[in-house]
Design a protein around this motif. Structure first.
Motif, PDB file in Angstrom:
ATOM      1  N   ASP A 254       0.853  -1.174   0.000  1.00 38.23           N
ATOM      2  CA  ASP A 254       0.000   0.000   0.000  1.00 38.23           C
ATOM      3  C   ASP A 254       0.900   1.239   0.000  1.00 38.23           C
ATOM      4  O   ASP A 254       2.028   1.226   0.522  1.00 38.23           O
ATOM      5  CB  ASP A 254      -0.917   0.005   1.224  1.00 38.23           C
ATOM      6  N   GLN A 255       0.387   2.343  -0.528  1.00 36.42           N
ATOM      7  CA  GLN A 255       1.229   3.512  -0.736  1.00 36.42           C
ATOM      8  C   GLN A 255       1.769   4.158   0.545  1.00 36.42           C
ATOM      9  O   GLN A 255       2.907   4.635   0.544  1.00 36.42           O
ATOM     10  CB  GLN A 255       0.480   4.524  -1.599  1.00 36.42           C
ATOM     11  N   PRO A 256       1.036   4.196   1.670  1.00 38.75           N
ATOM     12  CA  PRO A 256       1.624   4.830   2.853  1.00 38.75           C
ATOM     13  C   PRO A 256       2.925   4.176   3.315  1.00 38.75           C
ATOM     14  O   PRO A 256       3.902   4.875   3.633  1.00 38.75           O
ATOM     15  CB  PRO A 256       0.518   4.696   3.905  1.00 38.75           C
TER      16      PRO A 256
ATOM     17  N   VAL B  86       2.941   8.788  10.286  1.00 39.82           N
ATOM     18  CA  VAL B  86       4.107   7.911  10.368  1.00 39.82           C
ATOM     19  C   VAL B  86       5.402   8.711  10.226  1.00 39.82           C
ATOM     20  O   VAL B  86       6.379   8.463  10.944  1.00 39.82           O
ATOM     21  CB  VAL B  86       4.044   6.815   9.287  1.00 39.82           C
ATOM     22  N   CYS B  87       5.403   9.678   9.329  1.00 43.53           N
ATOM     23  CA  CYS B  87       6.636  10.377   8.969  1.00 43.53           C
ATOM     24  C   CYS B  87       6.833  11.705   9.701  1.00 43.53           C
ATOM     25  O   CYS B  87       7.859  12.368   9.490  1.00 43.53           O
ATOM     26  CB  CYS B  87       6.658  10.629   7.464  1.00 43.53           C
TER      27      CYS B  87
ATOM     28  N   THR C  79       6.708  -2.132   9.015  1.00 40.25           N
ATOM     29  CA  THR C  79       6.870  -1.355   7.787  1.00 40.25           C
ATOM     30  C   THR C  79       5.959  -0.128   7.876  1.00 40.25           C
ATOM     31  O   THR C  79       5.070   0.065   7.050  1.00 40.25           O
ATOM     32  CB  THR C  79       6.552  -2.208   6.547  1.00 40.25           C
ATOM     33  N   GLY C  80       6.193   0.662   8.913  1.00 42.40           N
ATOM     34  CA  GLY C  80       5.435   1.888   9.118  1.00 42.40           C
ATOM     35  C   GLY C  80       4.477   1.797  10.278  1.00 42.40           C
ATOM     36  O   GLY C  80       3.613   0.914  10.304  1.00 42.40           O
ATOM     37  N   VAL C  81       4.633   2.704  11.254  1.00 46.86           N
ATOM     38  CA  VAL C  81       3.703   2.778  12.379  1.00 46.86           C
ATOM     39  C   VAL C  81       3.584   4.238  12.804  1.00 46.86           C
ATOM     40  O   VAL C  81       4.578   4.967  12.873  1.00 46.86           O
ATOM     41  CB  VAL C  81       4.175   1.888  13.558  1.00 46.86           C
ATOM     42  N   ALA C  82       2.360   4.691  13.058  1.00 48.30           N
ATOM     43  CA  ALA C  82       2.126   6.086  13.433  1.00 48.30           C
ATOM     44  C   ALA C  82       2.682   6.366  14.818  1.00 48.30           C
ATOM     45  O   ALA C  82       2.414   5.629  15.767  1.00 48.30           O
ATOM     46  CB  ALA C  82       0.631   6.400  13.397  1.00 48.30           C
TER      47      ALA C  82
END
Length: 450
Positions: A156-158, A236-237, A352-355
């Motif tokens: 997914d894109q995020p 996330v970023c 692979t990404g966490v807020a």
């Protein structure tokens, strides 16, 4: 760079990464297509409200019926096969399952599934980004409290955008903006499931062949999904959401360094450190060559003369000043890439990404004038679409998050284009999703006060 090797080693050792998946729709079916050929990965069970449809999707992607024909989760765990059923609680509780993939696309249900998995000591990969958009920071907190890993879904894109941002920061660059691409014209905001395929560029026959859900795909078209995914990227970023929502500037990949810079320097950003979405269509509807419609990007800055000179010497594409450059990934392969998240968690213990912050939120915005007594039908439907807003603005305004705008009745009229508020609707305050959302809002208020 050696996850495939490590997965193969796990296979050789007889201890594959064991997962259970809730929901076997389009994304889940794409994952099944790849998992069938992936060493070191064992799908113990798949749960779906319609097990027969799930089995049909196994057939669709070429699984042998014996491989998904286990009559119980115990037998599946013992024999290396897969059980298909409709009891998600049994799947989440089973001791053989290490990682739960939430793949329903239903944000209300997803919150309950994910919180239950945490209580059972399971890691979670959340494909239902709609839930991440309005309670993602809460998932991060709850996972840490439970001592497990929570992750967005690679493919997914995020997650892919977050990967690019991480790459840029790891290399020492200052990130100016990040986001995804989209096919966008302003009138798409009013699109409904009845109009989606004409706008999308598919025939009805192609949509039916792919078993595509018109409401889900309309959520992409009407701006809801770009808002949802941009909120996830922001949270996330550590990037900010535009104060009045996404701008959707049209441009090619090579135009991104010029577009994704501050307005004071000729770009579209309010300031550095924002999320944005680049449209593949000009205002007249014509297609822009070399577009980023299906991909993600990060724009970063040469903030020293030496870095700027390096950009020039290596002939990279920049903005006219030579200071801003972008790196992009033009395509994303959705569920075909999900095994990367499974391997990252199962082998490296890394999401692979966490807020980690609450910076972006998605408000329910009326598509037309709505009357008291009408029932909202959520993202991609006929009544509301999603609008990205700064989380502080959304919380202060009492905006109803899009993820909770499904099957709720309006108490009063709402004008076209207005944000629906908590006061406008009758809401069930007993759900896990509502309670976690209020915890996230309290967390945001505490952070702002500090």
């Amino acid at each position: 760079m050696n996850l495939a090797t490590l997965l193969a080693e796990r296979e050789a050792e007889g201890r594959p990464v064991r997962v259970g998946m809730i929901g076997a729709g389009k994304f889940g079916t794409m994952f099944l297509a790849q998992a069938e050929r992936q060493r070191g990965l064992h799908i113990v069970g798949v749960c779906d409200l319609n097990p027969a449809a799930a089995r049909s999707n196994f057939d669709l992607v070429g699984w042998d019926a014996a491989r998904y024909g286990a009559d119980s989760l115990d037998h599946a765990a013992k024999n290396g096969t897969t059980h298909v059923g409709d009891d998600w609680q049994a799947l989440v509780a089973h001791p053989a399952v290490e990682i739960v993939i939430e793949c329903t696309g239903n944000p209300m249900a997803a919150v309950t599934h994910i919180l239950t998995a945490f209580r059972m000591g399971k890691h979670v990969i959340n494909v239902t980004v709609e839930a991440d958009a309005f309670v993602g920071p809460g998932f991060g907190v709850k996972a840490r409290e439970a001592g497990v890993i929570y992750s967005m879904a690679y493919g997914d894109q995020p997650a892919l955008a977050a990967d690019l941002v991480d790459w840029a920061r790891t290399c020492g660059f200052s990130v100016v903006a990040a986001g995804r691409g989209h096919k966008w014209l302003p009138h798409y905001r009013q699109s409904t499931p009845d109009t989606v395929w004409d706008h999308w560029g598919l025939t009805q026959e192609q949509a039916e062949r792919g078993r595509l859900n018109p409401k889900m795909f309309n959520a992409f078209l009407d701006g809801s999904k770009p808002a949802i995914e941009s909120a996830a990227i922001a949270n996330v970023c550590g990037l900010d959401a535009p104060s009045e929502g996404l701008v959707f500037p049209p441009g090619s990949i090579d135009d991104i360094p010029t577009l994704a810079r501050p307005r004071s320097e000729g770009g579209v950003l309010e300031r550095k450190g924002m999320v944005e979405v680049i449209s593949c269509l000009r205002e007249d509807g014509s297609q822009i060559p070399f577009d980023i419609r299906k991909g993600v990007w990060v724009c970063f800055e040469a903030d020293t003369e030496y870095l700027k000179n390096c950009f020039e010497e290596y002939k990279v594409v920049t903005d006219p000043s030579g200071r801003y450059m972008c790196e992009s990934r033009r395509w994303h392969l959705i569920g075909l890439e999900l095994a990367y998240s499974v391997a990252s968690i199962g082998i490296r213990g890394e999401p692979t990404g966490v807020a980690t912050e609450f910076r972006g939120d998605v408000a329910a915005i009326s598509k037309r004038a709505l009357k008291a007594g009408e029932v909202l039908d959520g993202e991609g439907g006929y009544t509301v679409s999603g609008g990205l807003r700064p989380a502080a603005t959304s919380v202060a305004g009492g905006y109803l998050p899009l993820g909770l705008a499904h099957n709720v009745k309006l108490r009063r009229d709402v004008a076209e284009g207005a944000a629906v508020t908590w006061d406008d609707v009758e809401i069930d305050e007993t759900t896990d999703a509502y309670r976690l959302r209020k915890e996230v809002e309290s967390l945001a208020a505490t952070t702002d006060a500090a």
